[in-house]
Design an enzyme around this catalytic site. Structure first.
Site, PDB file in Angstrom:
ATOM      1  N   HIS A  85     -61.214-120.545 -28.800  1.00  0.00           N
ATOM      2  CA  HIS A  85     -60.887-120.850 -30.154  1.00  0.00           C
ATOM      3  C   HIS A  85     -60.384-122.330 -30.100  1.00  0.00           C
ATOM      4  O   HIS A  85     -60.731-123.330 -31.032  1.00  0.00           O
ATOM      5  CB  HIS A  85     -59.298-120.093 -30.290  1.00  0.00           C
ATOM      6  N   HIS A 243     -64.157-115.243 -38.343  1.00  0.00           N
ATOM      7  CA  HIS A 243     -63.747-115.251 -36.970  1.00  0.00           C
ATOM      8  C   HIS A 243     -64.772-115.243 -36.107  1.00  0.00           C
ATOM      9  O   HIS A 243     -64.480-116.172 -34.804  1.00  0.00           O
ATOM     10  CB  HIS A 243     -62.399-114.375 -36.745  1.00  0.00           C
ATOM     11  N   ASP A 247     -65.706-118.128 -32.946  1.00  0.00           N
ATOM     12  CA  ASP A 247     -66.056-117.720 -31.463  1.00  0.00           C
ATOM     13  C   ASP A 247     -67.312-118.299 -31.113  1.00  0.00           C
ATOM     14  O   ASP A 247     -67.528-118.841 -30.090  1.00  0.00           O
ATOM     15  CB  ASP A 247     -66.040-116.121 -31.511  1.00  0.00           C
ATOM     16  N   HIS A 270     -69.230-112.822 -26.885  1.00  0.00           N
ATOM     17  CA  HIS A 270     -69.331-113.978 -26.098  1.00  0.00           C
ATOM     18  C   HIS A 270     -70.456-113.729 -24.748  1.00  0.00           C
ATOM     19  O   HIS A 270     -70.970-114.807 -24.575  1.00  0.00           O
ATOM     20  CB  HIS A 270     -68.005-113.967 -25.153  1.00  0.00           C
TER      21      HIS A 270
HETATM   22 ZN   LIG Z   1     -62.064-115.124 -31.096  1.00  0.00          ZN
END
Ligand SMILES: [Zn+2]
Length: 290
Positions: A85, A243, A247, A270
């Site tokens: 973030h 969101h 990321d 991720h």
């Molecule tokens: Zn996040």
């Protein structure tokens, strides 16, 4: 008119840094500790460096040590979790030289979005450096997947960084969401930075048993129940996919350059974003540094 255009173009090509040190404190998401984050100016050419317990961890894909639930970097035994973030807001601000000092192994989660990090960076004063910024321009389509989940990047026809993202959760509140936009500082601040992280109420006990989400509370995570959101009103109807894009920007900032390419994903993570970075950098024909 031509002169003005040229002037603006030249100005936009400079690397940025911050003018003065600033700090913010708050609880961390996964460990639930009180953390103070300090941002310090760093001279041009040094890049972005995390600093904790006397150890410097340069932001570099080689220093990524874990991508489960969050992106973690580490060096010489010191790790920093959940950098995405903060890094997302730094990328959007254009800052390429910065010392990020922490007294805990995560930045504070603040309200779970990128907004407070944007305000913190702005309060430090954004300055242009002497150096021209470098761009990674994607020249081939690169795709990585895990089952039907995928992330990809392909050459940009518009000389920009464009993200087109779809998420799907088998949950009535989220379901399928789609959002796309050109990544620039204005779009980021208005459309992406306010989007908060989220978690499923049904998973909290499990995560806590694993030592994760210990700092999660009703003020820093959108808490998703089976049929409704339990703690807040959404800032955007599709805040969840926004969101995810926040990321993505944080994860891809680890490339270290401004990005020119078309990113597309279904159910990004991720881990997939990191796999994409490694795939991009694995072949010098995939990109040009300009
Ligand atoms: Zn996040």
């Amino acid at each position: 008119m031509l002169l003005i255009t040229r002037f603006l173009y030249t100005r936009a090509m400079k690397e940025k840094g911050i003018k003065q040190s600033v700090s913010v404190s708050g609880i961390t998401l996964h460990k639930g500790e009180l953390a103070t984050l300090r941002l310090h100016p760093l001279e041009s050419g040094k890049g972005i460096i995390f600093y904790k317990s006397g150890i410097e961890i340069p932001l570099n894909y080689k220093n990524v040590v874990d991508t489960t639930m969050a992106t973690t970097i580490g060096f010489n035994g010191v790790t920093i979790h959940t950098i995405e973030h903060l890094m997302s807001a730094i990328y959007a601000s254009g800052i390429k030289n910065l010392l990020i000092e922490l007294d805990a192994n995560e930045p504070p989660i603040l309200d779970g979005s990128g907004l407070d990090f944007c305000h913190l960076i702005k309060s430090a004063g954004i300055v242009e450096t002497e150096h021209n910024k470098k761009i990674i321009n994607i020249k081939k389509e690169i795709k990585v997947n895990n089952g039907n989940r995928y992330v990809s990047i392909s050459p940009s026809l518009n000389n920009n960084f464009f993200i087109d993202s779809v998420i799907y959760f088998p949950n009535k509140v989220i379901g399928e969401q789609h959002f796309s936009l050109e990544v620039n500082s204005k779009n980021y601040l208005n459309e992406i930075a306010p989007a908060r992280t989220f978690g499923f109420f049904s998973e909290f006990e499990y995560l806590k048993s694993k030592g994760l989400a210990l700092g999660a509370n009703y003020n820093n995570v959108i808490v998703v129940g089976d049929n409704e959101i339990l703690n807040t009103t959404l800032r955007f109807e599709n805040e969840f996919v926004r969101h995810k894009i926040l990321d993505v920007i944080g994860d891809l900032s680890i490339l270290g350059y401004d990005i020119v390419g078309n990113y597309k994903s279904f159910a990004s993570s991720h881990a997939l974003n990191y796999a994409l970075i490694k795939a991009i950098l694995s072949d010098s024909e995939n990109f040009i540094i300009e």
